[in-house]
Scaffold this motif. Structure first.
Motif, PDB file in Angstrom:
ATOM      1  N   VAL A 113       0.850  -1.194   0.000  1.00 54.22           N
ATOM      2  CA  VAL A 113       0.000   0.000   0.000  1.00 54.22           C
ATOM      3  C   VAL A 113       0.886   1.244   0.000  1.00 54.22           C
ATOM      4  O   VAL A 113       0.616   2.215  -0.705  1.00 54.22           O
ATOM      5  CB  VAL A 113      -0.965   0.002   1.209  1.00 54.22           C
ATOM      6  CG1 VAL A 113      -1.672   1.345   1.352  1.00 54.22           C
ATOM      7  CG2 VAL A 113      -1.986  -1.119   1.069  1.00 54.22           C
ATOM      8  N   GLY A 114       1.981   1.218   0.767  1.00 56.62           N
ATOM      9  CA  GLY A 114       2.915   2.339   0.796  1.00 56.62           C
ATOM     10  C   GLY A 114       3.543   2.617  -0.559  1.00 56.62           C
ATOM     11  O   GLY A 114       3.891   3.752  -0.875  1.00 56.62           O
ATOM     12  N   LYS A 115       3.694   1.574  -1.371  1.00 60.03           N
ATOM     13  CA  LYS A 115       4.238   1.734  -2.725  1.00 60.03           C
ATOM     14  C   LYS A 115       3.154   2.042  -3.745  1.00 60.03           C
ATOM     15  O   LYS A 115       3.443   2.340  -4.894  1.00 60.03           O
ATOM     16  CB  LYS A 115       4.956   0.455  -3.174  1.00 60.03           C
ATOM     17  CG  LYS A 115       6.282   0.177  -2.560  1.00 60.03           C
ATOM     18  CD  LYS A 115       7.372   1.018  -3.131  1.00 60.03           C
ATOM     19  CE  LYS A 115       7.896   0.417  -4.429  1.00 60.03           C
ATOM     20  NZ  LYS A 115       9.118   1.084  -4.845  1.00 60.03           N
ATOM     21  N   GLY A 116       1.885   1.917  -3.335  1.00 59.57           N
ATOM     22  CA  GLY A 116       0.777   2.165  -4.244  1.00 59.57           C
ATOM     23  C   GLY A 116       0.317   0.924  -4.992  1.00 59.57           C
ATOM     24  O   GLY A 116      -0.491   1.020  -5.913  1.00 59.57           O
ATOM     25  N   ALA A 117       0.802  -0.253  -4.617  1.00 61.59           N
ATOM     26  CA  ALA A 117       0.428  -1.509  -5.267  1.00 61.59           C
ATOM     27  C   ALA A 117      -0.818  -2.074  -4.587  1.00 61.59           C
ATOM     28  O   ALA A 117      -0.761  -3.074  -3.876  1.00 61.59           O
ATOM     29  CB  ALA A 117       1.586  -2.495  -5.216  1.00 61.59           C
ATOM     30  N   MET A 118      -1.938  -1.438  -4.819  1.00 60.41           N
ATOM     31  CA  MET A 118      -3.171  -1.786  -4.119  1.00 60.41           C
ATOM     32  C   MET A 118      -3.688  -3.178  -4.494  1.00 60.41           C
ATOM     33  O   MET A 118      -4.183  -3.902  -3.635  1.00 60.41           O
ATOM     34  CB  MET A 118      -4.246  -0.731  -4.405  1.00 60.41           C
ATOM     35  CG  MET A 118      -3.842   0.678  -3.965  1.00 60.41           C
ATOM     36  SD  MET A 118      -3.448   0.777  -2.220  1.00 60.41           S
ATOM     37  CE  MET A 118      -5.058   0.595  -1.515  1.00 60.41           C
ATOM     38  N   THR A 119      -3.570  -3.559  -5.755  1.00 58.99           N
ATOM     39  CA  THR A 119      -4.058  -4.875  -6.181  1.00 58.99           C
ATOM     40  C   THR A 119      -3.292  -5.988  -5.484  1.00 58.99           C
ATOM     41  O   THR A 119      -3.888  -6.960  -5.004  1.00 58.99           O
ATOM     42  CB  THR A 119      -3.935  -5.018  -7.711  1.00 58.99           C
ATOM     43  OG1 THR A 119      -4.637  -3.948  -8.331  1.00 58.99           O
ATOM     44  CG2 THR A 119      -4.502  -6.334  -8.190  1.00 58.99           C
ATOM     45  N   ARG A 120      -1.982  -5.857  -5.419  1.00 57.38           N
ATOM     46  CA  ARG A 120      -1.169  -6.875  -4.751  1.00 57.38           C
ATOM     47  C   ARG A 120      -1.460  -6.909  -3.252  1.00 57.38           C
ATOM     48  O   ARG A 120      -1.457  -7.968  -2.632  1.00 57.38           O
ATOM     49  CB  ARG A 120       0.315  -6.621  -5.016  1.00 57.38           C
ATOM     50  CG  ARG A 120       0.665  -6.897  -6.491  1.00 57.38           C
ATOM     51  CD  ARG A 120       2.119  -6.688  -6.804  1.00 57.38           C
ATOM     52  NE  ARG A 120       2.945  -7.612  -6.044  1.00 57.38           N
ATOM     53  CZ  ARG A 120       4.232  -7.425  -5.810  1.00 57.38           C
ATOM     54  NH1 ARG A 120       4.843  -6.351  -6.277  1.00 57.38           N
ATOM     55  NH2 ARG A 120       4.921  -8.307  -5.126  1.00 57.38           N
ATOM     56  N   ALA A 121      -1.715  -5.751  -2.662  1.00 57.51           N
ATOM     57  CA  ALA A 121      -2.066  -5.704  -1.230  1.00 57.51           C
ATOM     58  C   ALA A 121      -3.394  -6.418  -0.997  1.00 57.51           C
ATOM     59  O   ALA A 121      -3.546  -7.159  -0.014  1.00 57.51           O
ATOM     60  CB  ALA A 121      -2.139  -4.259  -0.752  1.00 57.51           C
ATOM     61  N   LYS A 122      -4.336  -6.238  -1.906  1.00 54.30           N
ATOM     62  CA  LYS A 122      -5.633  -6.924  -1.781  1.00 54.30           C
ATOM     63  C   LYS A 122      -5.447  -8.433  -1.946  1.00 54.30           C
ATOM     64  O   LYS A 122      -6.162  -9.216  -1.304  1.00 54.30           O
ATOM     65  CB  LYS A 122      -6.615  -6.376  -2.806  1.00 54.30           C
ATOM     66  CG  LYS A 122      -7.080  -4.968  -2.471  1.00 54.30           C
ATOM     67  CD  LYS A 122      -7.976  -4.402  -3.549  1.00 54.30           C
ATOM     68  CE  LYS A 122      -8.347  -2.961  -3.229  1.00 54.30           C
ATOM     69  NZ  LYS A 122      -9.136  -2.327  -4.293  1.00 54.30           N
ATOM     70  N   ASP A 123      -4.503  -8.852  -2.793  1.00 51.53           N
ATOM     71  CA  ASP A 123      -4.205 -10.285  -2.933  1.00 51.53           C
ATOM     72  C   ASP A 123      -3.699 -10.849  -1.603  1.00 51.53           C
ATOM     73  O   ASP A 123      -4.081 -11.954  -1.208  1.00 51.53           O
ATOM     74  CB  ASP A 123      -3.165 -10.522  -4.034  1.00 51.53           C
ATOM     75  CG  ASP A 123      -3.704 -10.222  -5.425  1.00 51.53           C
ATOM     76  OD1 ASP A 123      -4.937 -10.139  -5.595  1.00 51.53           O
ATOM     77  OD2 ASP A 123      -2.870 -10.075  -6.355  1.00 51.53           O
ATOM     78  N   ASN A 124      -2.832 -10.092  -0.926  1.00 46.19           N
ATOM     79  CA  ASN A 124      -2.337 -10.530   0.387  1.00 46.19           C
ATOM     80  C   ASN A 124      -3.481 -10.624   1.391  1.00 46.19           C
ATOM     81  O   ASN A 124      -3.531 -11.557   2.193  1.00 46.19           O
ATOM     82  CB  ASN A 124      -1.252  -9.587   0.899  1.00 46.19           C
ATOM     83  CG  ASN A 124       0.112  -9.921   0.353  1.00 46.19           C
ATOM     84  OD1 ASN A 124       0.247 -10.505  -0.715  1.00 46.19           O
ATOM     85  ND2 ASN A 124       1.143  -9.542   1.071  1.00 46.19           N
ATOM     86  N   LEU A 125      -4.396  -9.662   1.346  1.00 51.25           N
ATOM     87  CA  LEU A 125      -5.547  -9.697   2.246  1.00 51.25           C
ATOM     88  C   LEU A 125      -6.392 -10.946   1.988  1.00 51.25           C
ATOM     89  O   LEU A 125      -6.835 -11.606   2.930  1.00 51.25           O
ATOM     90  CB  LEU A 125      -6.396  -8.430   2.087  1.00 51.25           C
ATOM     91  CG  LEU A 125      -7.647  -8.333   2.957  1.00 51.25           C
ATOM     92  CD1 LEU A 125      -7.290  -8.399   4.433  1.00 51.25           C
ATOM     93  CD2 LEU A 125      -8.415  -7.058   2.636  1.00 51.25           C
TER      94      LEU A 125
END
Length: 170
Positions: A113-125
């Motif tokens: 999220v800090g890097k702006g990679a929201m899709t990848r963060a949602k994958d982790n979630l």
């Protein structure tokens, strides 16, 4: 005579490989020096000595590269130092050792999220929610971070224009 030489070489190879495999420790048993270095690093981190903690953790990883906790702490320190790319890499190393480490998944998601990679963060979630069937604090924390969104990017400061101003009119 040629077959005897090849047979002896093959026997030595088998003996060497079997001896080295039986001498290895199981993955669950970490080198005690590495564990002690992580303990010292936690103390240094609590005292605010991030540089010293970082050095101790790097030593812990050098002593035993299977020390997942050392990678997670290195990533945590990188996030505090506002280095999300480095944190993502360290969390990734921890996840190579245990793909179901919920703490590493949460931390990596927050760094993304800090890097702006929201899709990848949602994958982790999604991975965390799969691992934790019932509600878990790491999923709630990451969901809140994702909802908050990436930090605002600093706006570039305009270059100082050194062109002469119009002369003041009398």
């Amino acid at each position: 005579m040629r077959f005897t030489t090849i047979s002896v070489a093959a026997a030595l190879l088998v003996l060497t490989v079997s001896t080295s495999l039986s001498a290895q420790r199981p993955d669950s048993q970490l080198e005690p020096r590495s564990v002690e270095l992580v303990r010292q690093a936690r103390s240094a981190q609590a005292a605010g000595n991030l540089g010293g903690a970082n050095d101790l953790l790097e030593s812990a990883v050098a002593v035993d590269p299977r020390n997942r906790e050392a990678f997670v702490l290195l990533a945590d320190i990188a996030r505090v130092q506002n280095l999300p790319g480095k944190a993502i890499r360290f969390y990734g190393e921890a996840l190579k050792l245990d793909p179901n480490d919920v703490t590493a998944l949460r931390g990596q998601g927050e760094a993304m999220v800090g890097k702006g990679a929201m899709t990848r963060a949602k994958d982790n979630l999604a991975k965390i929610k799969t691992i934790c069937k019932t509600g878990c604090a790491d999923a709630t924390t990451l969901a809140a971070t994702i909802a908050k969104g990436p930090p605002p990017t600093p706006t570039p400061v305009a270059a100082n224009d050194n062109t002469p101003k119009e002369a003041a009119k009398p």
